[in-house]
Structure formats: C-alpha cells, structure tokens
Design a protein around this motif. Structure first.
Motif, PDB file in Angstrom:
ATOM      1  N   ASN A 114      72.058  25.001  55.659  1.00 39.67           N
ATOM      2  CA  ASN A 114      71.189  24.140  56.465  1.00 39.67           C
ATOM      3  C   ASN A 114      71.912  22.871  56.908  1.00 39.67           C
ATOM      4  N   GLY A 115      73.156  23.042  57.349  1.00 43.50           N
ATOM      5  CA  GLY A 115      73.946  21.943  57.881  1.00 43.50           C
ATOM      6  C   GLY A 115      74.633  21.073  56.843  1.00 43.50           C
ATOM      7  N   GLU A 116      74.428  21.325  55.567  1.00 49.85           N
ATOM      8  CA  GLU A 116      75.039  20.532  54.499  1.00 49.85           C
ATOM      9  C   GLU A 116      76.174  21.319  53.844  1.00 49.85           C
ATOM     10  N   LYS A 117      77.359  20.721  53.834  1.00 47.76           N
ATOM     11  CA  LYS A 117      78.485  21.379  53.173  1.00 47.76           C
ATOM     12  C   LYS A 117      78.283  21.267  51.666  1.00 47.76           C
ATOM     13  N   LEU A 118      78.141  22.424  51.012  1.00 49.07           N
ATOM     14  CA  LEU A 118      77.903  22.449  49.576  1.00 49.07           C
ATOM     15  C   LEU A 118      79.175  22.625  48.769  1.00 49.07           C
ATOM     16  N   LEU A 119      80.175  23.283  49.366  1.00 46.49           N
ATOM     17  CA  LEU A 119      81.380  23.581  48.601  1.00 46.49           C
ATOM     18  C   LEU A 119      82.544  23.836  49.542  1.00 46.49           C
ATOM     19  N   HIS A 120      83.693  23.316  49.164  1.00 47.02           N
ATOM     20  CA  HIS A 120      84.961  23.667  49.803  1.00 47.02           C
ATOM     21  C   HIS A 120      85.853  24.141  48.670  1.00 47.02           C
ATOM     22  N   GLN A 121      86.420  25.341  48.824  1.00 47.59           N
ATOM     23  CA  GLN A 121      87.206  25.904  47.731  1.00 47.59           C
ATOM     24  C   GLN A 121      88.464  26.573  48.262  1.00 47.59           C
ATOM     25  N   VAL A 122      89.523  26.487  47.476  1.00 51.80           N
ATOM     26  CA  VAL A 122      90.784  27.144  47.780  1.00 51.80           C
ATOM     27  C   VAL A 122      91.130  28.021  46.594  1.00 51.80           C
ATOM     28  N   GLY A 123      91.485  29.264  46.863  1.00 57.59           N
ATOM     29  CA  GLY A 123      91.891  30.177  45.801  1.00 57.59           C
ATOM     30  C   GLY A 123      91.203  31.518  45.953  1.00 57.59           C
ATOM     31  N   MET A 124      91.862  32.531  45.422  1.00 58.91           N
ATOM     32  CA  MET A 124      91.368  33.897  45.592  1.00 58.91           C
ATOM     33  C   MET A 124      90.423  34.313  44.476  1.00 58.91           C
ATOM     34  N   PHE A 125      89.371  34.989  44.864  1.00 61.91           N
ATOM     35  CA  PHE A 125      88.500  35.731  43.953  1.00 61.91           C
ATOM     36  C   PHE A 125      87.918  34.900  42.819  1.00 61.91           C
ATOM     37  N   THR A 126      87.612  33.635  43.095  1.00 67.04           N
ATOM     38  CA  THR A 126      86.958  32.787  42.111  1.00 67.04           C
ATOM     39  C   THR A 126      85.453  32.899  42.323  1.00 67.04           C
ATOM     40  N   ASP A 131      72.957  26.770  43.370  1.00 63.21           N
ATOM     41  CA  ASP A 131      71.495  26.762  43.384  1.00 63.21           C
ATOM     42  C   ASP A 131      71.032  26.187  44.722  1.00 63.21           C
ATOM     43  N   LEU A 132      70.330  26.987  45.501  1.00 64.62           N
ATOM     44  CA  LEU A 132      69.838  26.568  46.818  1.00 64.62           C
ATOM     45  C   LEU A 132      68.367  26.164  46.787  1.00 64.62           C
ATOM     46  N   THR A 133      67.735  26.311  45.658  1.00 66.36           N
ATOM     47  CA  THR A 133      66.279  26.167  45.547  1.00 66.36           C
ATOM     48  C   THR A 133      65.760  24.869  46.157  1.00 66.36           C
ATOM     49  N   ARG A 134      66.322  23.734  45.817  1.00 66.03           N
ATOM     50  CA  ARG A 134      65.806  22.439  46.281  1.00 66.03           C
ATOM     51  C   ARG A 134      66.215  22.124  47.722  1.00 66.03           C
ATOM     52  N   ARG A 135      67.056  22.946  48.293  1.00 58.33           N
ATOM     53  CA  ARG A 135      67.515  22.717  49.664  1.00 58.33           C
ATOM     54  C   ARG A 135      66.825  23.646  50.666  1.00 58.33           C
ATOM     55  N   LEU A 136      65.917  24.475  50.195  1.00 58.75           N
ATOM     56  CA  LEU A 136      65.257  25.446  51.066  1.00 58.75           C
ATOM     57  C   LEU A 136      64.348  24.764  52.083  1.00 58.75           C
ATOM     58  N   LEU A 137      64.383  25.291  53.295  1.00 60.34           N
ATOM     59  CA  LEU A 137      63.487  24.892  54.371  1.00 60.34           C
ATOM     60  C   LEU A 137      62.655  26.111  54.750  1.00 60.34           C
ATOM     61  N   VAL A 138      61.781  25.956  55.717  1.00 63.16           N
ATOM     62  CA  VAL A 138      61.025  27.114  56.197  1.00 63.16           C
ATOM     63  C   VAL A 138      61.992  28.143  56.784  1.00 63.16           C
ATOM     64  N   ASN A 139      62.886  27.685  57.666  1.00 60.43           N
ATOM     65  CA  ASN A 139      63.931  28.527  58.249  1.00 60.43           C
ATOM     66  C   ASN A 139      65.268  28.036  57.721  1.00 60.43           C
ATOM     67  N   ASN A 140      66.085  28.931  57.198  1.00 60.90           N
ATOM     68  CA  ASN A 140      67.335  28.555  56.554  1.00 60.90           C
ATOM     69  C   ASN A 140      68.519  29.231  57.214  1.00 60.90           C
TER      70      ASN A 140
END
Length: 151
Positions: A114-126, A131-140
C-alpha cells in the motif's frame, strides 16, 4: 550462465496458531525491456515462479535450453522487475493475522505494501515473514520490486 530470479511468496491468514491457508492471489509482472521507450509491460505472472519464465511465456520465447536460445534471455539480468497483486481486505476474526511469507526471493528486492516500503533485502533464499494486519486497507496492493542481478 543464465541466472533465474525466484519468487516464492504467499499471504497467509493465521489465527489461533492454526494457519487458515494462503489467500488466492492473481499476480502480474511489470518490466521495461527497452528502457529508452519508457513503456512498462505488464504480463500475467506465476507465483511461485521465475521472472524469466513469466517473460518467456508472455513474449513466446523458445525454451532457453535449446541451442543458442539462452541468449534471448540475457537482457533480463540487467532489468528491474516488479511483481504486483491487489486484494480486498479479507474477513478476519479477532486475533487473526495476515502475514506475508516468502521462502526466498533472489537476490535484491523490496517489499512495498500500500505504497509503504516494508523491507529492502539483499541475499539469496532468506525467508521473510511480515505482519500486514495493521496496514490493511479496503483495497490493498502488494509490490515486490526485484533489482537487476549484481555483476
């Protein structure tokens, strides 16, 4: 040697410590084969899957393992790709959680919900669990931005 981007993800509804199962999501893949054109292509995607397989299916590429066909796939190593899905807020009981779960995304990526960057990660197969529960909107909207393969 051809490298594959792998995307193995799911949104899972959890409650009372028992998984109620993944949401059924339809995914698309956005990319720009010709950066000078500025036009993004959007094709159907399979998750879990691989960027190259989704592009090859959409653009009707010949199998990479025959003769010199692998050369047709090389441009993908230098491109950014974005997997996108949209879904409505699922019906949830008190105490249930909606988790994003990935067993591994290769190699560098961002997760945008929903437009918010939650994670940036580097590395294979991690593995990743968010938890998206508190960030839910009607349309996601969930976007997985995959960066080019490092040289």
């Amino acid at each position: 040697m051809q490298k594959l981007f792998l995307l193995i993800i799911g949104l899972i509804l959890f409650g009372d410590l028992n998984a109620q199962g993944p949401l059924k999501l339809e995914w698309s893949l956005e990319y720009n084969k010709d950066a000078s054109s500025g036009n993004l292509k959007r094709v159907a995607a399979t998750v879990p899957g691989a960027v190259q397989l989704d592009v090859a299916k959409a653009e009707r590429y010949s199998p990479y393992y025959y003769a010199e066909n692998w050369k047709d796939y090389l441009w993908m190593e230098d491109q950014e790709f974005v997997y996108v899905t949209n879904f409505l807020n699922p019906e949830m009981k008190e105490g249930e959680l909606l988790l994003f779960r990935s067993l591994g995304i290769d190699y560098e990526f961002e997760i945008i919900f929903n437009g918010e960057k939650l994670l940036h990660q580097v590395g294979m197969f991690t593995p990743v669990t968010l938890d998206l529960t508190r960030r839910l909107l009607v349309n996601n909207e969930l976007r997985i931005r995959i960066f080019p393969i490092p040289k």
